[in-house]
Design a protein around this motif. Structure first.
Motif, PDB file in Angstrom:
ATOM      1  N   THR A 124       0.551  -1.323  -0.101  1.00 48.60           N
ATOM      2  CA  THR A 124       0.030  -0.295   0.151  1.00 48.60           C
ATOM      3  C   THR A 124       0.640   0.885  -0.560  1.00 48.60           C
ATOM      4  O   THR A 124       0.482   2.262  -0.276  1.00 48.60           O
ATOM      5  CB  THR A 124      -1.269  -0.270   1.070  1.00 48.60           C
ATOM      6  OG1 THR A 124      -0.022  -0.520   2.335  1.00 48.60           O
ATOM      7  CG2 THR A 124      -1.872  -1.077   1.232  1.00 48.60           C
ATOM      8  N   VAL A 125       1.707   1.021   0.482  1.00 47.96           N
ATOM      9  CA  VAL A 125       2.601   1.976   0.773  1.00 47.96           C
ATOM     10  C   VAL A 125       3.351   2.430  -0.918  1.00 47.96           C
ATOM     11  O   VAL A 125       3.230   3.479  -1.429  1.00 47.96           O
ATOM     12  CB  VAL A 125       4.422   1.838   1.623  1.00 47.96           C
ATOM     13  CG1 VAL A 125       4.946   3.327   1.138  1.00 47.96           C
ATOM     14  CG2 VAL A 125       3.595   1.898   3.217  1.00 47.96           C
ATOM     15  N   ALA A 126       4.489   1.515  -1.591  1.00 48.06           N
ATOM     16  CA  ALA A 126       4.843   1.181  -2.549  1.00 48.06           C
ATOM     17  C   ALA A 126       3.369   2.484  -3.490  1.00 48.06           C
ATOM     18  O   ALA A 126       3.845   2.575  -4.398  1.00 48.06           O
ATOM     19  CB  ALA A 126       4.676   0.078  -3.569  1.00 48.06           C
ATOM     20  N   GLU A 127       1.946   1.535  -3.410  1.00 45.97           N
ATOM     21  CA  GLU A 127       1.001   2.319  -4.497  1.00 45.97           C
ATOM     22  C   GLU A 127       0.577   2.952  -4.433  1.00 45.97           C
ATOM     23  O   GLU A 127       0.732   4.070  -5.038  1.00 45.97           O
ATOM     24  CB  GLU A 127       0.236   1.295  -4.200  1.00 45.97           C
ATOM     25  CG  GLU A 127      -0.138  -0.134  -4.548  1.00 45.97           C
ATOM     26  CD  GLU A 127      -1.114  -0.892  -4.159  1.00 45.97           C
ATOM     27  OE1 GLU A 127      -1.224  -2.505  -3.864  1.00 45.97           O
ATOM     28  OE2 GLU A 127      -1.931  -0.579  -2.640  1.00 45.97           O
ATOM     29  N   ALA A 128       0.971   4.333  -2.794  1.00 50.45           N
ATOM     30  CA  ALA A 128       0.624   5.500  -2.828  1.00 50.45           C
ATOM     31  C   ALA A 128       1.420   5.945  -3.052  1.00 50.45           C
ATOM     32  O   ALA A 128       1.492   7.477  -3.830  1.00 50.45           O
ATOM     33  CB  ALA A 128       0.392   5.798  -1.023  1.00 50.45           C
ATOM     34  N   MET A 129       2.996   6.618  -3.217  1.00 51.25           N
ATOM     35  CA  MET A 129       3.373   7.018  -3.785  1.00 51.25           C
ATOM     36  C   MET A 129       3.961   7.210  -5.119  1.00 51.25           C
ATOM     37  O   MET A 129       4.347   7.472  -5.783  1.00 51.25           O
ATOM     38  CB  MET A 129       5.248   6.330  -2.743  1.00 51.25           C
ATOM     39  CG  MET A 129       5.583   5.565  -2.130  1.00 51.25           C
ATOM     40  SD  MET A 129       7.012   5.177  -1.153  1.00 51.25           S
ATOM     41  CE  MET A 129       8.236   5.854  -1.722  1.00 51.25           C
ATOM     42  N   TRP A 130       3.691   5.977  -5.373  1.00 44.05           N
ATOM     43  CA  TRP A 130       3.843   5.759  -7.630  1.00 44.05           C
ATOM     44  C   TRP A 130       3.002   6.730  -8.004  1.00 44.05           C
ATOM     45  O   TRP A 130       2.675   6.894  -8.696  1.00 44.05           O
ATOM     46  CB  TRP A 130       3.399   4.644  -7.968  1.00 44.05           C
ATOM     47  CG  TRP A 130       3.512   3.892  -9.216  1.00 44.05           C
ATOM     48  CD1 TRP A 130       2.157   3.972 -10.223  1.00 44.05           C
ATOM     49  CD2 TRP A 130       4.315   4.497 -10.446  1.00 44.05           C
ATOM     50  NE1 TRP A 130       2.417   4.174 -11.071  1.00 44.05           N
ATOM     51  CE2 TRP A 130       3.589   3.890 -11.168  1.00 44.05           C
ATOM     52  CE3 TRP A 130       5.472   4.547 -10.036  1.00 44.05           C
ATOM     53  CZ2 TRP A 130       4.471   4.206 -12.961  1.00 44.05           C
ATOM     54  CZ3 TRP A 130       5.990   5.214 -11.451  1.00 44.05           C
ATOM     55  CH2 TRP A 130       5.426   4.375 -12.535  1.00 44.05           C
ATOM     56  N   LYS A 131       1.288   6.885  -6.813  1.00 45.10           N
ATOM     57  CA  LYS A 131       0.457   7.899  -7.136  1.00 45.10           C
ATOM     58  C   LYS A 131       0.855   9.659  -6.916  1.00 45.10           C
ATOM     59  O   LYS A 131      -0.437  10.455  -6.938  1.00 45.10           O
ATOM     60  CB  LYS A 131      -0.589   7.525  -7.013  1.00 45.10           C
ATOM     61  CG  LYS A 131      -1.566   6.382  -7.659  1.00 45.10           C
ATOM     62  CD  LYS A 131      -1.894   5.550  -6.590  1.00 45.10           C
ATOM     63  CE  LYS A 131      -2.463   4.545  -7.426  1.00 45.10           C
ATOM     64  NZ  LYS A 131      -2.310   3.125  -6.575  1.00 45.10           N
ATOM     65  N   GLU A 132       1.948   9.254  -6.611  1.00 49.80           N
ATOM     66  CA  GLU A 132       2.911  10.527  -5.948  1.00 49.80           C
ATOM     67  C   GLU A 132       2.303  11.600  -4.820  1.00 49.80           C
ATOM     68  O   GLU A 132       1.881  12.473  -4.937  1.00 49.80           O
ATOM     69  CB  GLU A 132       2.439  12.345  -7.298  1.00 49.80           C
ATOM     70  CG  GLU A 132       3.384  11.503  -8.221  1.00 49.80           C
ATOM     71  CD  GLU A 132       3.763  12.961  -8.967  1.00 49.80           C
ATOM     72  OE1 GLU A 132       3.577  14.119  -8.887  1.00 49.80           O
ATOM     73  OE2 GLU A 132       4.376  12.495  -9.750  1.00 49.80           O
ATOM     74  N   ARG A 133       1.550  10.592  -3.417  1.00 42.92           N
ATOM     75  CA  ARG A 133       0.843  10.803  -2.521  1.00 42.92           C
ATOM     76  C   ARG A 133       2.259  10.580  -1.586  1.00 42.92           C
ATOM     77  O   ARG A 133       2.779  10.177  -1.513  1.00 42.92           O
ATOM     78  CB  ARG A 133      -0.254  10.292  -1.923  1.00 42.92           C
ATOM     79  CG  ARG A 133      -1.343   9.624  -3.105  1.00 42.92           C
ATOM     80  CD  ARG A 133      -1.657  10.825  -3.215  1.00 42.92           C
ATOM     81  NE  ARG A 133      -1.804  11.636  -4.326  1.00 42.92           N
ATOM     82  CZ  ARG A 133      -1.644  13.333  -4.967  1.00 42.92           C
ATOM     83  NH1 ARG A 133      -2.514  14.083  -3.360  1.00 42.92           N
ATOM     84  NH2 ARG A 133      -1.458  13.280  -5.487  1.00 42.92           N
TER      85      ARG A 133
END
Ligand code: UDP
Length: 448
Positions: free
Chosen positions: A356-365
């Motif tokens: 979930t961390v990588a997913e959010a990071m990829w979305k520039e969050r």
């Protein structure tokens, strides 16, 4: 013994060309070369992945991606889900918690539990060996499947056991968890871990692989969404006002993800948060995750905390269990929520990796997450996210959340750096290349 019917999850192949367009040129070439080498190493062998749930957690998420791209690259990759009764899954959840250093339900791991474990897995062997041919590759995932390694090795398969969980520090609980698993894991000719610190001392270093998970930037979960789709999807959920800024944690309802802590911390600090900020805790519908018996209880605990708050506060606190009957729809909702969030939190008390961390990071969050386990490999504190040193520190967590909410420049900077960090280290091409190396090594040490 009656053979147990395992379920095969059908995964459509995904062509690698579109993925290549998101990679830097040297990575594109590396991927093409790995595909050719992978084909040569496998030469007609199947690659079987075996785990215990088809949806609702990081392993299922990652298998969807890895199986699809492996198939797209020409490998005959398959995915089987084992069956078990509630007693088996209560036990394997206990082992999972122990490997994270936590007592879980506090239950035993003695001879009776060993018998339950071995009997359940023993029932899968006949079904498995009728599908797996000698010479095939079998990747067993997590404690639920470790006990299959010996039988599959004896059947002539090339077996690796992959452990997606772990903790950096050893304690009595981790030792108890590993003592239970040791005889099964020792039967696996190769093992794969996410971090070196998770590897128990007795593990054979020569057959050990360190391979962190990855995300697929083109999946329903992670592809970029047009803003109108994000808004429409979030509005359809009818959870919070359309103009609210959202602090989001997406997790299974697992004690170690500490949804209850995030809820309590945010509610206690509501007065210090900008007035347009709401909290959303989103997880899978508890009944939809077959191998996670704790989820209904954890969701229930969050409901109790929510109910205990004044009505005015409750308007800004939201809990959502997302339907799991359509995995693709679930992924689309999670994607929209992650795109929509002003801050993504992952206040885990322990974390194997934390997709979930990588997913959010990829979305520039901008991400605020605990400095535990694999999260520390993902976020460079102050550059690509903010790390919370003590994962139990609710005040500290909310201070970091507020910091990002009131500083748009900081939020944007963290988000941009986060996406580049993921592009560099946590996209699926790196993962596929490491699998090819693993397969080559497995074949070179093969006797048959
Ligand atoms: N997830 C999901 N739907 C939900 C909640 C979580 O698809 O309602 C996904 C989430 O997006 C991520 C995975 O489940 O891909 C969780 O993986 P992670 O590594 O963060 O934790 P795990 O559940 O494996 O401990």
């Amino acid at each position: 013994m009656t053979p147990c019917v395992m379920r095969e999850v059908t995964v459509a192949p995904m062509a690698l060309d579109r993925l290549a367009t998101l990679l830097l040129p040297d990575r594109r070439e590396g991927l093409a070369e790995a595909v050719a080498r992978g084909r040569a190493a496998l030469a007609g062998r199947r690659v079987w992945n075996v785990n215990s749930t088809a949806g609702g957690g990081g392993v299922a998420e990652m298998l969807t991606t890895m199986v699809a791209y492996s198939r797209g690259g020409g490998a005959d990759a398959r995915w089987l889900v084992i069956e078990g009764n509630p007693e088996f899954f209560v036990l394997t959840k206990r082992i999972h918690n122990l490997l994270h250093g936590s007592p879980g339900d506090g239950g035993p791991t003695g001879p009776a539990e060993r018998a339950t474990y071995e009997q359940t897995l023993g029932q899968q062997v006949e079904g498995l060996t009728s599908l797996v041919q000698p010479g095939d590759v079998v990747l067993l995932h997590d404690p639920q499947t470790a006990g299959l390694a010996g039988a599959l090795r004896d059947h002539g398969a090339h077996v690796a056991w992959r452990c997606h969980v772990g903790t950096d520090a050893r304690n009595a609980e981790t030792e108890r968890g590993w003592a239970f698993l040791e005889p099964y894991v020792r039967a696996a000719p190769a093992t794969i871990f996410t971090r070196r610190t998770y590897v128990p001392d007795w593990m054979d270093q020569d057959s050990l692989w360190l391979i962190p998970p990855s995300i697929d930037p083109l999946s329903t979960k992670n592809r970029s969404l047009p803003p109108q789709d994000v808004v429409a999807t979030v509005q359809r959920l009818r959870i919070m006002p359309a103009d609210a800024r959202v602090v989001l944690q997406v997790s299974r309802w697992d004690r170690l993800k500490d949804m209850a802590g995030v809820l309590t911390g945010f509610a206690d600090h509501l007065g210090e948060m900008p007035e347009d900020v709401h909290l959303l805790l989103a997880g899978p519908e508890p009944a939809g995750v077959s191998d996670d018996p704790e989820s209904a209880e954890v969701r229930g605990l969050c409901d109790e905390i929510w109910s205990s708050r004044p009505a005015a506060d409750r308007r800004r606190l939201h809990l959502a269990s997302l339907p799991m009957d359509d995995i693709d729809e679930n992924a689309h909702i999670v994607n929209a929520l992650q795109h929509h969030a002003a801050v993504v939190v992952q206040k885990s008390l322990a974390e194997g990796f934390g997709l979930t961390v990588a997913e959010a990071m990829w979305k520039e969050r901008p991400v605020v997450a605990s400095r535990v386990g694999g999260i520390e490999d993902q976020i460079v504190d102050g550059e690509s996210g903010l790390l919370l040193d003590d994962p139990t520190d609710l005040d500290g967590c909310m201070r970091l959340v507020r910091e990002v909410l009131v500083d748009a420049g900081l939020a944007a900077r963290l988000g941009v750096a986060a996406r580049e960090r993921v592009r560099d280290r946590f996209l699926v091409d790196r993962h596929l290349r490491q699998y090819v190396e693993l397969f080559e090594a497995m074949m070179s040490t093969a006797t048959g």
